[in-house]
Scaffold this active site. Structure first.
Site, mmCIF file in Angstrom:
data_model
loop_
_atom_site.group_PDB
_atom_site.id
_atom_site.type_symbol
_atom_site.label_atom_id
_atom_site.label_comp_id
_atom_site.label_asym_id
_atom_site.label_seq_id
_atom_site.Cartn_x
_atom_site.Cartn_y
_atom_site.Cartn_z
ATOM 1 N N GLU A 7 12.291 7.031 0.816
ATOM 2 C CA GLU A 7 12.373 7.647 2.156
ATOM 3 C C GLU A 7 13.730 8.326 2.349
ATOM 4 O O GLU A 7 13.834 9.338 3.017
ATOM 5 C CB GLU A 7 12.162 6.592 3.246
ATOM 6 C CG GLU A 7 10.727 6.128 3.389
ATOM 7 C CD GLU A 7 9.787 7.138 4.058
ATOM 8 O OE1 GLU A 7 10.233 7.873 4.947
ATOM 9 O OE2 GLU A 7 8.591 7.169 3.688
ATOM 10 N N ASP A 66 -0.089 6.463 6.505
ATOM 11 C CA ASP A 66 0.838 5.652 5.706
ATOM 12 C C ASP A 66 2.002 5.295 6.628
ATOM 13 O O ASP A 66 2.089 5.783 7.762
ATOM 14 C CB ASP A 66 1.339 6.462 4.497
ATOM 15 C CG ASP A 66 2.323 5.674 3.635
ATOM 16 O OD1 ASP A 66 2.048 4.494 3.351
ATOM 17 O OD2 ASP A 66 3.373 6.216 3.262
ATOM 18 N N SER A 67 2.933 4.485 6.116
ATOM 19 C CA SER A 67 4.108 4.144 6.914
ATOM 20 C C SER A 67 5.116 5.294 6.958
ATOM 21 O O SER A 67 5.965 5.342 7.841
ATOM 22 C CB SER A 67 4.785 2.914 6.310
ATOM 23 O OG SER A 67 5.103 3.173 4.954
ATOM 24 N N HIS A 104 4.073 5.546 -2.180
ATOM 25 C CA HIS A 104 5.388 6.200 -2.325
ATOM 26 C C HIS A 104 5.740 6.432 -3.805
ATOM 27 O O HIS A 104 6.485 7.347 -4.122
ATOM 28 C CB HIS A 104 6.496 5.327 -1.720
ATOM 29 C CG HIS A 104 6.613 5.419 -0.223
ATOM 30 N ND1 HIS A 104 5.713 4.846 0.638
ATOM 31 C CD2 HIS A 104 7.547 6.032 0.557
ATOM 32 C CE1 HIS A 104 6.090 5.079 1.886
ATOM 33 N NE2 HIS A 104 7.191 5.795 1.867
ATOM 34 N N CYS A 109 -2.141 4.006 2.212
ATOM 35 C CA CYS A 109 -1.105 2.977 2.123
ATOM 36 C C CYS A 109 -1.729 1.760 1.446
ATOM 37 O O CYS A 109 -2.699 1.187 1.958
ATOM 38 C CB CYS A 109 -0.648 2.622 3.541
ATOM 39 S SG CYS A 109 0.316 1.124 3.608
ATOM 40 N N CYS A 152 1.758 1.650 -4.882
ATOM 41 C CA CYS A 152 2.305 1.967 -3.553
ATOM 42 C C CYS A 152 2.305 3.484 -3.508
ATOM 43 O O CYS A 152 2.740 4.130 -4.480
ATOM 44 C CB CYS A 152 3.727 1.421 -3.418
ATOM 45 S SG CYS A 152 4.593 2.089 -1.974
HETATM 46 N N1 DGL Z 1 3.283 3.506 0.992
HETATM 47 C C1 DGL Z 1 2.814 2.243 1.404
HETATM 48 C C2 DGL Z 1 2.070 1.511 0.346
HETATM 49 O O1 DGL Z 1 1.367 2.178 -0.397
HETATM 50 C C3 DGL Z 1 3.711 1.422 2.297
HETATM 51 C C4 DGL Z 1 5.120 1.252 1.851
HETATM 52 C C5 DGL Z 1 5.952 0.497 2.876
HETATM 53 O O2 DGL Z 1 6.000 0.940 4.040
HETATM 54 O O3 DGL Z 1 6.514 -0.529 2.496
HETATM 55 O O4 DGL Z 1 2.103 0.317 0.232
#
Ligand code: DGL
Length: 267
Positions: free
Chosen positions: A147, A9-10, A181, A72, A179
Site C-alpha cells: 500500500e 478489497d481492503s 495484493h 480479497c 492475497c
Molecule cells: N488483499 C486482501 C487479501 O487478499 C486483504 C489484505 C489486507 O487488508 O490485509 O487478503
C-alpha cells in the site's frame, strides 16, 4: 441491461483481480470498492471480518451491482458464506478459483495471517485434490508495504526470502499468491522463486469463472487495462489512493469517498 460487477478489497489489492477481469472480458462495467479506512483486513479476527463483509455487501447491493467479486482472500477465507447469504446476486471468489488451477501435489500458499490461520486454502485444495499437500505461510508486513508503494528494496527482499524459505524447504511445486495484493510483487518474487516452481495468481481463475456469468470472451487475446468503465470508491483518503494507484493504472483515476453506512445514520 449491462451487468455491473461489484469488486471489493481492503485497498489496492483488488486491482490485480480487476486487471485480470478486464484483460479477459474487456469493456465490462465495474464498481471497485477499497475499504481503505479499515486496511489491513488480514490482521483482524474472524468476527470483525464478517461484520465488515456485511457492511460492504449491503453497500454494494444498494449500488445495484449484478454480481460480486470478492477480490480479497481474507474475506474469501472468513466470510464468503456471509457474502453469498446476504447479497442475492452471483458471487465469485478466489479460493475455489485457485483450487481449480492446481495440478501439482505439493503446493505453497503465501497469504495474510487471517487467511493462513483459517486454513481455507488448505481445506479447499486438499478436499478437492486428495493426495495434495498444502503448506501455508503468512506474510504480515506485505500488505502495508505494498500500500505504501514499497514493492522492492532490501527490507521486503529479506522478508520475502524469510517467508519463502519454509515453502521451498517443503519442496513445493507451485506457490499460490493467496492475497490479492501479492501479484503486485510478482516480478520481484519471480527472482526469488526457482523457475521449476509455478506461481499461481487466483485472479486468472476467477476471471475464467466469470465466463459463466458474462459469457466466454470472443477472443482470448489479452486486452490492455482500460478503466474507463470502472467507478472507484474508497472509505478513506481518496486523493492518496488515486496518487498511489496512478503509476500502476497508467492514469490518475477519479476516486470517490463513500460511507458504507446507510444514509439514515447521518440524519
Ligand atoms: N488483499 C486482501 C487479501 O487478499 C486483504 C489484505 C489486507 O487488508 O490485509 O487478503
Amino acid at each position: 441491461m449491462t451487468p455491473l460487477l461489484g469488486v471489493f478489497d481492503s485497498g489496492v489489492g483488488g486491482f490485480t483481480v480487476l486487471k485480470r477481469v478486464i484483460e479477459r472480458h474487456g469493456d465490462v462495467s465495474c464498481l471497485y470498492l477499497g475499504d481503505t479506512a479499515r486496511i489491513p483486513y488480514g490482521e483482524k479476527g474472524s468476527s470483525e471480518i464478517r461484520i465488515i463483509a456485511t457492511e460492504v455487501v449491503n453497500w454494494l447491493v444498494a449500488q445495484n451491482v449484478s454480481a460480486i467479486l470478492v477480490a480479497c482472500n481474507t474475506t474469501n477465507s472468513l466470510a464468503f458464506d456471509v457474502v453469498q447469504r446476504i447479497s442475492g446476486v452471483p458471487v465469485f471468489g478466489l479460493i475455489k478459483s485457485a483450487a481449480e488451477m492446481i495440478t501439482e501435489s505439493r503446493v505453497g500458499v503465501l497469504a495474510t495471517t487471517a487467511t493462513t490461520s483459517s486454513n481455507a486454502y488448505k481445506n479447499e485444495i486438499e478436499a478437492a485434490l486428495p493426495g495434495t499437500i498444502v503448506f501455508e505461510q503468512s506474510c504480515p508486513e506485505f500488505v502495508q508495504m505494498i500500500e505504501a508503494g514499497q514493492i522492492s528494496g532490501e527490507l521486503i527482499r529479506r522478508l520475502a526470502i524469510e517467508y519463502l524459505a519454509p515453502l521451498l524447504d517443503a519442496r513445493v511445486e507451485a506457490i499460490i499468491l493467496g492475497c490479492s495484493h501479492y501479484p503486485l510483487l510478482q516480478p520481484f518474487l519471480q527472482e526469488l522463486i526457482p523457475k521449476h516452481v509455478r506461481i499461481v495468481d487466483p485472479a486468472i481463475g476467477l476471471a475464467k469463472q466469470l465466463d459463466r456469468f458474462l459469457g466466454s470472451p470472443k477472443s482470448l487475446l489479452q486486452r490492455s487495462l482500460d478503466i474507463s468503465k470502472t467507478r472507484f470508491c474508497v472509505t478513506s483518503d481518496p486523493i492518496g489512493f488515486a496518487s498511489r494507484t496512478t503509476s500502476w493504472l497508467g492514469t490518475c483515476p477519479d476516486v470517490e469517498l463513500v460511507s458504507l453506512l446507510p444514509k439514515a445514520c447521518f440524519s
